[in-house]
Design an enzyme around this catalytic site. Structure first.
Site, PDB file in Angstrom:
ATOM      1  N   HIS A 149       4.337  -4.750   5.848  1.00 13.42           N
ATOM      2  CA  HIS A 149       3.481  -5.925   5.654  1.00 13.42           C
ATOM      3  C   HIS A 149       4.319  -7.100   5.190  1.00 13.42           C
ATOM      4  CE1 HIS A 149       3.518  -3.423   2.007  1.00 13.42           C
ATOM      5  NE2 HIS A 149       3.543  -4.564   1.323  1.00 13.42           N
ATOM      6  N   CYS A 164      -3.735   1.545   7.388  1.00 11.84           N
ATOM      7  CA  CYS A 164      -4.316   2.084   8.627  1.00 11.84           C
ATOM      8  C   CYS A 164      -5.833   2.203   8.479  1.00 11.84           C
ATOM      9  CB  CYS A 164      -3.703   3.436   8.978  1.00 11.84           C
ATOM     10  SG  CYS A 164      -2.047   3.315   9.707  1.00 11.84           S
ATOM     11  N   HIS A 216       3.937 -10.403   2.948  1.00  8.19           N
ATOM     12  CA  HIS A 216       3.092 -11.176   2.028  1.00  8.19           C
ATOM     13  C   HIS A 216       3.235 -12.647   2.412  1.00  8.19           C
ATOM     14  CE1 HIS A 216       2.617  -8.004  -1.212  1.00  8.19           C
ATOM     15  NE2 HIS A 216       3.707  -7.547  -0.627  1.00  8.19           N
ATOM     16  N   ASP A 264      -4.938 -10.214   0.086  1.00  6.31           N
ATOM     17  CA  ASP A 264      -4.458  -9.202  -0.859  1.00  6.31           C
ATOM     18  C   ASP A 264      -5.521  -8.989  -1.940  1.00  6.31           C
ATOM     19  OD1 ASP A 264      -1.320  -8.137  -1.690  1.00  6.31           O
ATOM     20  OD2 ASP A 264      -2.921  -7.991  -3.193  1.00  6.31           O
ATOM     21  N   GLY A 320      10.401  -2.778  -4.356  1.00  5.26           N
ATOM     22  CA  GLY A 320       9.024  -3.016  -4.785  1.00  5.26           C
ATOM     23  C   GLY A 320       7.972  -2.698  -3.744  1.00  5.26           C
TER      24      GLY A 320
HETATM   25  P1  5GP Z   1       3.829  -4.024  -1.717  1.00  5.69           P
HETATM   26  O1  5GP Z   1       3.981  -3.926  -3.194  1.00  5.69           O
HETATM   27  O2  5GP Z   1       3.800  -2.683  -1.029  1.00  5.69           O
HETATM   28  O3  5GP Z   1       4.784  -4.993  -1.074  1.00  5.69           O
HETATM   29  O4  5GP Z   1       2.418  -4.699  -1.492  1.00  5.69           O
HETATM   30  C1  5GP Z   1       1.232  -4.022  -1.332  1.00  5.69           C
HETATM   31  C2  5GP Z   1       0.125  -5.020  -1.565  1.00  5.69           C
HETATM   32  O5  5GP Z   1      -1.070  -4.465  -1.068  1.00  5.69           O
HETATM   33  C3  5GP Z   1      -0.098  -5.345  -3.046  1.00  5.69           C
HETATM   34  O6  5GP Z   1       0.072  -6.744  -3.248  1.00  5.69           O
HETATM   35  C4  5GP Z   1      -1.529  -4.895  -3.309  1.00  5.69           C
HETATM   36  O7  5GP Z   1      -2.228  -5.765  -4.150  1.00  5.69           O
HETATM   37  C5  5GP Z   1      -2.123  -4.833  -1.913  1.00  5.69           C
HETATM   38  N1  5GP Z   1      -3.133  -3.824  -1.741  1.00  5.69           N
HETATM   39  C6  5GP Z   1      -3.040  -2.513  -2.114  1.00  5.69           C
HETATM   40  N2  5GP Z   1      -4.163  -1.856  -1.773  1.00  5.69           N
HETATM   41  C7  5GP Z   1      -4.977  -2.767  -1.160  1.00  5.69           C
HETATM   42  C8  5GP Z   1      -6.288  -2.667  -0.591  1.00  5.69           C
HETATM   43  O8  5GP Z   1      -6.933  -1.617  -0.544  1.00  5.69           O
HETATM   44  N3  5GP Z   1      -6.803  -3.810  -0.058  1.00  5.69           N
HETATM   45  C9  5GP Z   1      -6.123  -4.995  -0.061  1.00  5.69           C
HETATM   46  N4  5GP Z   1      -6.732  -6.050   0.478  1.00  5.69           N
HETATM   47  N5  5GP Z   1      -4.885  -5.110  -0.599  1.00  5.69           N
HETATM   48  C10 5GP Z   1      -4.322  -4.008  -1.137  1.00  5.69           C
HETATM   49 ZN    ZN Z   2      -0.457   2.765   8.160  1.00  4.17          ZN
END
Ligand code: 5GP
Ligand code: ZN
Length: 114
Positions: free
Chosen positions: A100, A7, A102, A30, A93
């Site tokens: 989101h 957000c 990926h 990412d 994970g």
């Molecule tokens: P999850 O593990 O929740 O599926 O993926 C979260 C993703 O968000 C991770 O791949 C992580 O590298 C990315 N991420 C976390 N914090 C930030 C941030 O502040 N900026 C960006 N660009 N990516 C982020």
């Molecule tokens: Zn949010």
């Protein structure tokens, strides 16, 4: 959500390398890429995860998928070869609790993923 990192990216409170944006959807790189192309496709609205989505999000979810399809065509490194990963819930994970997708590509991808 005031303490949600995605957000904050939507609101411009923290910077991100933005790739694509519409009224409802934002795509940014990412911060810790696992492949040459690793984008995050998010709704601008705070939705915790796919499991929290419902009938009201049909158009939004369709737009997110079609955004992936568009980027698959438009981003030269992808050449319509990519993987969409939607980790849903901590045991799967999911770390950031703002839904989101990926979008990962630009190299050969193995199967199964970890
Ligand atoms: P999850 O593990 O929740 O599926 O993926 C979260 C993703 O968000 C991770 O791949 C992580 O590298 C990315 N991420 C976390 N914090 C930030 C941030 O502040 N900026 C960006 N660009 N990516 C982020
Ligand atoms: Zn949010």
């Amino acid at each position: 959500m005031s303490d949600c990192i995605f957000c904050k990216i939507v609101n411009g409170e923290i910077p991100a390398d933005k790739v694509y944006e519409t009224k409802n959807v934002l795509v940014f790189k990412d911060i810790n890429p696992v492949a040459p192309v690793h984008y995050l496709i998010i709704p601008k609205e705070h939705i915790v995860s796919l499991s929290e989505s419902d009938e009201n999000h049909k158009e939004l979810l369709a737009e997110m998928l079609l955004t992936a399809s568009k980027l698959g065509k438009d981003v030269p490194e992808l050449e319509n070869n990519y993987r969409l990963v939607i980790s849903t819930g901590p045991k799967a994970g999911q770390v950031v609790m703002h839904m989101h997708f990926h979008l990962i590509g630009g190299r050969e991808l193995g199967w199964p993923p970890g």
